[in-house]
Design a protein around this motif. Structure first.
Motif, PDB file in Angstrom:
ATOM      1  N   MET A   1      24.575  95.606  16.369  1.00 34.12           N
ATOM      2  CA  MET A   1      23.861  94.846  15.367  1.00 34.12           C
ATOM      3  C   MET A   1      23.451  95.759  14.217  1.00 34.12           C
ATOM      4  SD  MET A   1      20.645  92.400  16.045  1.00 34.12           S
ATOM      5  CE  MET A   1      19.469  92.146  14.769  1.00 34.12           C
ATOM      6  N   GLN A   2      23.537  95.233  13.006  1.00 35.36           N
ATOM      7  CA  GLN A   2      23.182  96.007  11.836  1.00 35.36           C
ATOM      8  C   GLN A   2      21.675  96.173  11.744  1.00 35.36           C
ATOM      9  OE1 GLN A   2      24.574  93.739   8.547  1.00 35.36           O
ATOM     10  NE2 GLN A   2      26.706  94.224   8.889  1.00 35.36           N
ATOM     11  N   GLN A   3      21.276  97.294  11.136  1.00 33.40           N
ATOM     12  CA  GLN A   3      19.860  97.472  10.871  1.00 33.40           C
ATOM     13  C   GLN A   3      19.552  96.858   9.510  1.00 33.40           C
ATOM     14  OE1 GLN A   3      18.511 101.484  10.790  1.00 33.40           O
ATOM     15  NE2 GLN A   3      16.363 100.922  10.724  1.00 33.40           N
ATOM     16  N   CYS A   4      18.368  96.348   9.368  1.00 38.03           N
ATOM     17  CA  CYS A   4      17.946  95.704   8.124  1.00 38.03           C
ATOM     18  C   CYS A   4      18.008  96.706   6.977  1.00 38.03           C
ATOM     19  CB  CYS A   4      16.528  95.160   8.284  1.00 38.03           C
ATOM     20  SG  CYS A   4      15.821  94.479   6.786  1.00 38.03           S
ATOM     21  N   PHE A   5      18.586  96.295   5.851  1.00 35.93           N
ATOM     22  CA  PHE A   5      18.699  97.163   4.674  1.00 35.93           C
ATOM     23  C   PHE A   5      17.328  97.605   4.185  1.00 35.93           C
ATOM     24  CE2 PHE A   5      18.523  97.400   0.023  1.00 35.93           C
ATOM     25  CZ  PHE A   5      19.375  98.470  -0.197  1.00 35.93           C
ATOM     26  N   PHE A   6      16.380  96.691   4.155  1.00 38.99           N
ATOM     27  CA  PHE A   6      15.056  96.986   3.626  1.00 38.99           C
ATOM     28  C   PHE A   6      14.251  97.870   4.577  1.00 38.99           C
ATOM     29  CE2 PHE A   6      16.420  92.960   1.762  1.00 38.99           C
ATOM     30  CZ  PHE A   6      16.385  93.305   0.432  1.00 38.99           C
ATOM     31  N   CYS A   7      14.425  97.680   5.869  1.00 42.17           N
ATOM     32  CA  CYS A   7      13.747  98.533   6.845  1.00 42.17           C
ATOM     33  C   CYS A   7      14.296  99.957   6.790  1.00 42.17           C
ATOM     34  CB  CYS A   7      13.908  97.975   8.251  1.00 42.17           C
ATOM     35  SG  CYS A   7      13.027  96.434   8.543  1.00 42.17           S
ATOM     36  N   SER A   8      15.611 100.092   6.642  1.00 45.40           N
ATOM     37  CA  SER A   8      16.218 101.423   6.613  1.00 45.40           C
ATOM     38  C   SER A   8      15.860 102.180   5.339  1.00 45.40           C
ATOM     39  CB  SER A   8      17.736 101.324   6.752  1.00 45.40           C
ATOM     40  OG  SER A   8      18.289 100.658   5.631  1.00 45.40           O
ATOM     41  N   GLN A   9      15.600 101.467   4.237  1.00 38.24           N
ATOM     42  CA  GLN A   9      15.227 102.097   2.968  1.00 38.24           C
ATOM     43  C   GLN A   9      13.712 102.230   2.801  1.00 38.24           C
ATOM     44  OE1 GLN A   9      17.475 103.303   0.767  1.00 38.24           O
ATOM     45  NE2 GLN A   9      19.078 102.675   2.189  1.00 38.24           N
ATOM     46  N   ASN A  10      12.956 101.777   3.789  1.00 39.18           N
ATOM     47  CA  ASN A  10      11.488 101.772   3.756  1.00 39.18           C
ATOM     48  C   ASN A  10      10.944 101.054   2.527  1.00 39.18           C
ATOM     49  OD1 ASN A  10      11.072 103.095   6.175  1.00 39.18           O
ATOM     50  ND2 ASN A  10      11.253 105.113   5.239  1.00 39.18           N
ATOM     51  N   LEU A  11      11.567  99.936   2.175  1.00 41.50           N
ATOM     52  CA  LEU A  11      11.093  99.119   1.062  1.00 41.50           C
ATOM     53  C   LEU A  11      10.108  98.095   1.592  1.00 41.50           C
ATOM     54  CD1 LEU A  11      14.465  98.478  -0.792  1.00 41.50           C
ATOM     55  CD2 LEU A  11      12.669 100.072  -1.435  1.00 41.50           C
ATOM     56  N   ARG A  12       8.912  98.112   1.069  1.00 40.67           N
ATOM     57  CA  ARG A  12       7.894  97.174   1.528  1.00 40.67           C
ATOM     58  C   ARG A  12       7.910  95.891   0.706  1.00 40.67           C
ATOM     59  NH1 ARG A  12       4.601  99.231   5.382  1.00 40.67           N
ATOM     60  NH2 ARG A  12       4.576 101.479   5.556  1.00 40.67           N
ATOM     61  N   ASN A  13       8.056  96.010  -0.606  1.00 41.74           N
ATOM     62  CA  ASN A  13       8.037  94.842  -1.472  1.00 41.74           C
ATOM     63  C   ASN A  13       9.419  94.611  -2.057  1.00 41.74           C
ATOM     64  OD1 ASN A  13       5.274  94.568  -1.108  1.00 41.74           O
ATOM     65  ND2 ASN A  13       4.799  95.908  -2.820  1.00 41.74           N
ATOM     66  N   ILE A  14       9.788  93.355  -2.171  1.00 40.37           N
ATOM     67  CA  ILE A  14      11.035  92.967  -2.815  1.00 40.37           C
ATOM     68  C   ILE A  14      10.643  92.295  -4.120  1.00 40.37           C
ATOM     69  CG2 ILE A  14      13.156  91.654  -2.619  1.00 40.37           C
ATOM     70  CD1 ILE A  14      12.788  91.793   0.443  1.00 40.37           C
ATOM     71  N   ASP A  15      10.987  92.924  -5.237  1.00 38.91           N
ATOM     72  CA  ASP A  15      10.562  92.432  -6.542  1.00 38.91           C
ATOM     73  C   ASP A  15      11.609  91.491  -7.111  1.00 38.91           C
ATOM     74  OD1 ASP A  15       9.054  92.128  -8.791  1.00 38.91           O
ATOM     75  OD2 ASP A  15       9.647  94.035  -9.699  1.00 38.91           O
ATOM     76  N   TYR A  16      11.153  90.381  -7.665  1.00 39.66           N
ATOM     77  CA  TYR A  16      12.083  89.393  -8.220  1.00 39.66           C
ATOM     78  C   TYR A  16      12.769  89.902  -9.488  1.00 39.66           C
ATOM     79  CZ  TYR A  16       8.650  88.139 -11.801  1.00 39.66           C
ATOM     80  OH  TYR A  16       7.793  88.163 -12.868  1.00 39.66           O
TER      81      TYR A  16
END
Length: 65
Positions: A1-16
């Motif tokens: 299973m793939q790891q989440c892109f945002f978890c692997s990059q340590n991104l907390r907020n996703i900006d629009y």
């Protein structure tokens, strides 16, 4: 299973306003891609969908192509 892109990059907020990042998660028909195909976790998929919808309302992303 793939790891989440945002978890692997340590991104907390996703900006629009980060349109290039959001375009990776929408299909050619401007639909939000299923998390089974993108590999995002449940938490980040919710944030991602919310950011895409906000970007659509602001006119940064299309509703339909």
């Amino acid at each position: 299973m793939q790891q989440c892109f945002f978890c692997s990059q340590n991104l907390r907020n996703i900006d629009y306003k980060e349109v290039d990042l959001l375009k990776r998660f929408i299909s050619g028909q401007a639909k939000i891609i299923d998390p089974k195909h993108t590999g995002t976790c449940r938490k980040h998929q919710r944030y991602l969908a919310q950011a895409i919808k906000r970007a659509r309302i602001m006119g940064l992303l299309p509703f339909v192509k």
